[in-house]
Design a protein around this motif. Sequence first.
Motif, PDB file in Angstrom:
ATOM      1  N   GLN A  41      35.337  39.864  29.334  1.00 59.37           N
ATOM      2  CA  GLN A  41      36.058  39.227  30.274  1.00 59.37           C
ATOM      3  C   GLN A  41      36.718  40.290  31.198  1.00 59.37           C
ATOM      4  O   GLN A  41      37.787  41.097  30.655  1.00 59.37           O
ATOM      5  CB  GLN A  41      36.860  38.353  29.870  1.00 59.37           C
ATOM      6  N   ILE A  42      36.648  40.352  32.414  1.00 62.00           N
ATOM      7  CA  ILE A  42      37.100  41.576  33.130  1.00 62.00           C
ATOM      8  C   ILE A  42      38.050  41.014  34.300  1.00 62.00           C
ATOM      9  O   ILE A  42      37.649  39.893  34.910  1.00 62.00           O
ATOM     10  CB  ILE A  42      36.024  42.164  33.963  1.00 62.00           C
ATOM     11  N   ILE A  43      39.415  41.351  34.243  1.00 61.02           N
ATOM     12  CA  ILE A  43      40.170  40.637  35.203  1.00 61.02           C
ATOM     13  C   ILE A  43      40.509  41.614  36.309  1.00 61.02           C
ATOM     14  O   ILE A  43      41.278  42.770  35.972  1.00 61.02           O
ATOM     15  CB  ILE A  43      41.465  40.311  34.338  1.00 61.02           C
ATOM     16  N   LEU A  44      40.098  41.219  37.400  1.00 59.95           N
ATOM     17  CA  LEU A  44      40.288  42.088  38.614  1.00 59.95           C
ATOM     18  C   LEU A  44      41.585  41.747  39.406  1.00 59.95           C
ATOM     19  O   LEU A  44      41.822  40.672  39.778  1.00 59.95           O
ATOM     20  CB  LEU A  44      39.031  42.178  39.506  1.00 59.95           C
TER      21      LEU A  44
END
Lengths: 79, 79
Positions: A41-44
């Motif tokens: 899960q990548i939070i930008l």
Amino acid sequence: MKVTVNVFLKDGVLDPQGKAAHHALDSLGFKGVADVRIGKQIILQLNTDDEDEAKTQAKEMCETLLANTVIEDYTIELN
Amino acid sequence: MKVTVNVFLKDGVLDPQGKAAHHALDSLGFKGVADVRIGKQIILQLNTDDEDEAKTQAKEMCETLLANTVIEDYTIELN
């Protein structure tokens, strides 16, 4: 704007990390687990408030760097 | 029942993987990125249809194996 990207292995692609976690859970006595799959899960945090632009940027990032589209799928959510 | 567990580093804990992705995105020309944080998404398929039981089981799994609660937080979603 915060964008959440979920990257996970495509169906049918072997997931050794998930298998290892499944096995470990079994060993610890959690018997009711049918399957475990592990993704990223990548939070930008993007410097734009335009939803369309954020989505387009995130898609381009996934295609070029964040996901290996040969074996991985991704979903993009705006928060 | 499908349970989605998101595990991510607590605020203030250094995220080298996120930093590396941020740097790589910068190098690729994505200049509008303020921050990148990378966590794990774990999808569990549990052999129960009881929501409370599934949540309890998932919480116990997080505490004992899936998350390092010293440096990581987690969220549990039932789907």
